[in-house]
Every structure is written in structure tokens, then in C-alpha cells.
Write an enzyme that holds these catalytic residues in place. Structure first.
Site, short mmCIF file in Angstrom:
data_model
loop_
_atom_site.label_atom_id
_atom_site.label_comp_id
_atom_site.label_asym_id
_atom_site.label_seq_id
_atom_site.Cartn_x
_atom_site.Cartn_y
_atom_site.Cartn_z
CD1 TRP A 187 37.62 40.37 38.38
CD2 TRP A 187 37.63 38.28 37.58
NE1 TRP A 187 36.57 40.25 37.51
CE2 TRP A 187 36.55 38.97 37.00
CE3 TRP A 187 37.83 36.94 37.22
CZ2 TRP A 187 35.66 38.39 36.08
CZ3 TRP A 187 36.96 36.36 36.31
CH2 TRP A 187 35.89 37.08 35.74
CE LYS A 211 42.02 48.62 40.99
NZ LYS A 211 41.53 47.48 41.79
N PRO A 212 45.73 45.61 41.75
CG PRO A 212 46.21 43.96 43.35
CD PRO A 212 46.45 45.42 43.02
CB SER A 263 35.26 45.70 31.20
OG SER A 263 35.23 46.90 31.95
CG LEU A 285 40.24 47.59 26.53
CD1 LEU A 285 39.55 48.76 25.85
CD2 LEU A 285 40.36 47.82 28.03
CB CYS A 318 40.75 38.82 27.38
SG CYS A 318 42.51 38.43 27.33
#
Ligand code: NAD
Length: 547
Positions: A187, A211-212, A263, A285, A318
Site C-alpha cells: 500500500w 493483486k494490490p 514485507s 522486501l 522501503c
């Protein structure tokens, strides 16, 4: 390594809110409605692959707590259906000349910029970030479209290789699309991460099932809508919604390749599931990114870079900076200036360019940030700025926070915070700071500040980090979409952007055509003489340095 001193009145910082709000907008934003009309959201929702009577979940705007949309949820059958539809459209798309596929991206580039006002508002409404930070998403998405529009033909072109018998064995490597790629995005950068992973997959000739995250699904759908407007066959790119642990594995179950961003914990599960199906995956990640300030750094530029590095998208990036190592000779000066500027940052929820720092996106993130800072404080860390929630600005706001005396044993010492929090450390010499920066299971992005180009390069090459920015916080490496970006260690597998970013979506197929002679005894030679001649030929090829 010694933690920094704490003479900058940290206790005062805990009693008074340290960060101001946008002038004239100390009060909260009352409604997102003028910026996200219901009909606009409804048109986006119509594009989701969902059944006839789907369950819905309420998606809430972080800035106001208002409902953005009742988002219909895809079930496992819908995911299967999405793959069937994308697969049916993929063969015809792959058969189109690469140039035609590139033309779609060229048009998408312009549509992204032409529609930036709608996009900025949608991104702000879904994520709570400032408008300036939202624009980063549009910028990198347009740059990705431009890069692959101009470079895909080169990346995908067949390559002639030397044959086993040079000249008479003709060898060509072709790059074939994988088929239908599953793209799972988080998100925090819903537009940019979707564009960076989906556009190269499409231009390589694949279909996509995206797939959001539910929270930011509409940004992903809007990107798709613009791509369709640019000429992409609508069926080729399907969007499915749903709870991550349910819909995510269903996507991996059907995909020919998976591009996952999220994650480290979920990334491991995706990797295991992909391994079980013998399909490839790329994993983008988490991080615990370090910034190093050498004694010869230009402090004006360094302070402003540090602000961007730590607080862009409220630290929900990130590649944001969570650890800052400052040379002892400039430590006090740097910290004074940095903390002063952090305290001057304006929190705000306006849907314009007035605010410096926006909101966190969800309650879970607010809890994580609050708990990590409290844990550090209880165990001896000092707060030089921030360190508190700001419900007066919006339900999920947290002040930009600066900590010192952070040590092993505190959660945020080694774990990703993913919020507006940075820990300061003092260092004495280069060997020590490289060791400290590398003392992490992550290896995503790093930042070095110095006027000495040679020193920067030497230090960069010693860092365990997939991206290193010199005299920039994060945007130089990540935004350079012609170069590969990604993480080492627990920060991921594979790379996005550049050649690697598109090659991951292809299967290399080698076609070798034999002419004149077979690769076997011939022309009356028996096996003994054949192997002797072949041995001599191999020796000659080595002498001639044939590769
Ligand atoms: P997350 O792993 O919880 O979720 C990411 C996505 O995976 C979401 O769409 C979610 O619905 C889905 N998902 C959840 N469980 C799944 C499962 N079992 N199988 C498949 N998919 C599943 O991550 P998050 O909290 O939403 O995102 C924040 C994390 O993402 C941070 O750690 C951040 O550092 C990382 N991130 C990395 C990059 C990068 O480029 N390296 C970019 C942005 C965010």
C-alpha cells in the site's frame, strides 16, 4: 560506535509537540469527497475481477477516517477466472510486434502526466502522503513507461551466439514471455510499484494479474484504466482484490512468475510457494537503510537530503533512512541543524502542496511506530524531536522523530520501523562505520555524503546494499529506471528496472541450427580420428581466444 549525546533538550521534546502544522490548517481536513467523487471511485471498482455478489470491505481514508469505498473482494474462483481471461488475451498480445507494445507505453507515459491532478488526489486519499511525495509515484511511473517504451526492443531482441562448431553451428537466443505474471504490491507506493513491476511484464509480451493491497487498490486500477486508454487490450491486465493471506497465495498458485513487493515475512512465504510450483519470483522486501555522513560533507545539502530520506511518505518507504551515522567531527553541528529543521517541518492533511510531512496509512503502522519509539525510550533512547502521535492533524499522524542512544535490544535498533523515525549514531572512522552500516540482515538502500568521490566509491563498494546513493538520500538510485534496483540479504531476491527488470519476465530459448557437418564422426572419419581432430580443434579455439 558510540551513541550520540543528548544535550539537545530531549525531555522538552517529549512534553511539547515539536512539529508545526500547515498555517491556516491546524484543524483537520474535514472531507475527502470533493477530491474523490463517489462516481469516480465506482468507475474504478467496476474494473475489478470479482464475482456477481461479492463481499465488500470498507476502505478508510487515513487523512480523515472517512470511507473511501466499499471495496468488493475477489474470491479464489475470481482469481482463477482472472488468470483464464489474461491467458486468453496473452498469445495475441505476444504475437504483436514489440514496437506496437512499446507504443502503448509511450501513450501511457503522456496519460500519466495529463491525468496527474486526479492521480495525486487519489494517491493522497488512499495513502495519506503529501502531494509532493505522491508526485514521486507519478514521476517514476512515467519514467518507467518511457524507459521500456524506448528500450524494450533492445532488451528483447534475439542475440546471435557462437556455436559449438563456429560458423557451421548457427545459434540464436530468443526471449519468450513467461505467460501470465502475478504481481502483488503493497500500500505504500501503490502506483509506482505497480508500474515498475507491471509495465515491463506487459511489454515483454505477458499478461498480468495484479493483486494490490486493498487499502490502495483504486490507484492500481486507475493505472490499468490509463493503460487500456493507451491501447492495452483490457483483458490482458486483470486486477483482483482480497485479504492478502487468501488472495495472495491464490495468485501465486496460478501464475507463471510472481513479482512480489512487501514485507520480508510475506516474501519468504511467496518464495516457498513459488519454489513448490517451480516458478520464478522476484522479491522486493524490507530495509533498515543507513546513511553515512563523512566529515567533508556539504552539511546544507546533507541536512536537506536527510529530511527527505527520513520523512518522505512519513517514512513508509522501503528505501527510507532509519539509521544515520555521522562522523564525530561534524556530529554536533549536523545534529543541531538537522533537529532544528525537523522541528520546523509542517504536518498537514491538505490535498495541495502545503504540507512537508503527511500521515501514516493505517492503524497497524501507527501502532508499530508508537510501540517501537516507546520501547526505545523505556530502554534508554532519547528523543531529540517528535516522538508522539498528532491526532489534532489527523487520526494517523505521527511527528517526525529523531532518536539518540539507540542500542541493541531495542526493537527499532535492528527491525524495520517503516515510519518517520531515525536513530543517530556517531562514528570515528571509515572501517567502523562500514561495519556498523553492514550490521543488519537487510541490504536494500544506503546513502553516503562526502565531497570526496573516490572515498564515496570505495565505501559504496564495501556496503552490503543493493542500492547506494552518493550525495542523495534514496531517489538517485531508485529513480534511475535504466539501472537495476533491489535488495541484498533479507531485502529481497532479483531486481526491478533496467535489463534485469524485464528479463525476469522472459524465458530464454536457444535455437541452434547445424549446417555443413554434423556434430558426430563424418566425412569417413572413425571415432578415434574424429575425437583426435576435435581435441585439436578445441586447443586451437583456446589459442585463438575464441569465446
Ligand atoms: P505485506 O507483506 O503485509 O503485504 C504486501 C502485499 O502482499 C499486499 O498486497 C498483501 O495483501 C499481500 N499478501 C499478504 N499476505 C500474503 C501471502 N501470504 N501471500 C501473498 N501475498 C500476500 O507488506 P506491507 O506491510 O503491506 O508492506 C510494507 C512492507 O513492504 C515493508 O516491509 C516495506 O519495506 C516493503 N516494501 C518493499 C519495497 C521494495 O521495493 N523493496 C517497496 C515497498 C514496500
Amino acid at each position: 560506535m558510540t551513541a550520540g549525546d543528548t544535550t539537545n533538550a530531549p525531555e522538552a521534546a517529549q512534553e511539547q509537540p515539536t512539529t508545526t502544522t500547515v498555517p491556516g490548517q491546524a484543524e483537520r481536513l474535514e472531507s475527502i469527497r470533493p477530491f474523490l467523487p463517489r462516481e469516480f471511485a465506482a468507475r474504478l471498482v467496476d474494473q475489478l475481477t470479482v464475482g456477481s455478489n461479492p463481499q465488500s470491505v470498507e476502505i478508510v481514508a487515513p487523512l480523515t477516517g472517512e470511507t473511501i469505498v466499499e471495496l468488493p473482494q475477489s474470491g479464489p474462483g475470481d482469481v482463477r477466472h482472472a488468470f483464464e481471461k489474461a491467458r486468453a488475451a496473452q498469445a495475441a498480445w505476444a504475437a504483436r510486434p514489440v514496437g506496437e507494445r512499446c507504443a502503448v507505453l509511450r501513450r501511457l507515459h503522456d496519460l500519466l502526466l495529463d491525468n496527474s491532478e486526479h492521480l495525486l488526489s487519489l494517491l493522497q486519499v488512499e495513502t495519506g502522503k503529501t502531494r509532493l511525495h505522491a508526485f514521486e509515484e507519478i514521476g517514476v511511473s512515467a519514467a518507467t513507461a518511457r524507459h521500456y517504451a524506448h528500450s524494450a526492443r533492445g532488451y528483447l531482441r534475439p542475440r546471435h551466439k557462437l556455436g559449438v562448431l563456429p560458423i557451421i553451428t548457427k545459434v540464436t537466443e530468443y526471449r519468450q514471455p513467461k505467460g501470465v505474471v502475478g504481481v502483488i504490491t503493497p500500500w505504500n507506493y501503490p502506483l509506482a510499484l505497480a508500474a515498475m513491476d507491471i509495465l515491463p511484464a506487459l511489454v515483454a509480451g505477458n499478461g498480468v494479474v495484479h493483486k494490490p493491497d486493498n487499502q490502495t487498490a483504486l490507484s492500481g486500477v486507475y493505472l490499468r484504466q490509463l493503460a487500456v486508454q493507451a491501447g492495452l487490450p483490457a483483458e490482458l491486465w486483470q486486477v483482483v482484490t482480497g485479504d492478502g493471506p487468501v488472495t495472495g497465495p491464490a495468485v501465486v498458485d496460478h501464475a507463471d512468475y510472481v513479482a512480489f513487493t512487501g514485507s520480508t515475512r510475506t516474501g519468504r512465504q511467496v518464495a516457498q510457494q513459488a519454489a513448490g510450483r517451480l516458478i520464478g519470483c522476484s522479491l522486493e522486501l524490507g530495509g533498515k537503510n543507513a546513511m553515512i555522513v563523512f566529515d567533508d560533507a556539504d552539511l546544507d545539502k546533507t541536512v536537506s537530503g536527510a529530511i527527505r530520506g527520513c520523512y518522505t511518505s512519513a517514512g513508509q518507504l522501503c528505501i527510507s533512512i532509519e539509521r544515520m551515522y555521522v562522523h564525530h567531527a561534524v556530529y554536533d553541528q549536523f545534529v543541531d541543524r538537522f533537529v532544528t529543521e525537523v522541528k520546523a517541518l509542517k504536518l498537514g492533511s491538505t490535498l495541495d502542496f502545503a504540507a512537508d510531512v503527511g500521515s501514516l496509512t493505517n492503524t497497524k503502522q501507527l501502532e508499530t511506530v508508537t510501540q517501537q519509539v516507546e520501547d526505545a525510550r523505556i530502554k534508554g533512547a532519547h528523543v531529540l524531536a517528535g516522538g508522539r502521535r498528532r491526532p489534532d492533524v489527523g487520526p494517523l499522524f505521527y511527528e517526525p522523530t529523531v532518536l539518540t542512544d539507540v542500542a541493541a535490544g531495542m526493537t527499532l535498533y535492528a527491525e524495520e520501523t517503516f515510519g518517520p523515525v531515525v536513530s543517530l549514531y556517531r562514528f570515528e572512522n571509515e572501517a567502523e562505520v562500514v561495519q556498523a552500516a553492514n550490521d543488519s540482515r537487510f541490504g536494500l538502500s544506503a546513502s553516503i555524503w562526502t565531497r570526496d568521490t573516490k572515498r564515496a566509491k570505495e565505501a559504496a563498494l564495501r556496503l552490503h546494499s543493493g542500492m547506494v546513493n552518493v550525495n542523495e538520500a534514496y531517489a538517485a538510485a531508485f529513480g534511475s529506471v535504466a539501472a537495476a534496483t533491489g535488495g541484498m540479504g533479507d531485502s529481497g531476491l532479483g531486481r526491478r528496472s533496467g535489463a534485469e527488470g524485464i528479463w525476469r519476465y522472459t524465458e530464454v530459448q536457444t535455437v541452434a541450427r547445424q549446417t555443413v557437418l554434423p556434430i558426430a564422426p563424418s566425412l569417413g572419419l572413425g571415432p578415434a580420428r574424429y575425437t583426435k581432430y576435435l581435441g585439436s580443434a578445441l586447443r586451437l579455439l583456446k589459442i585463438l581466444r575464441v569465446r
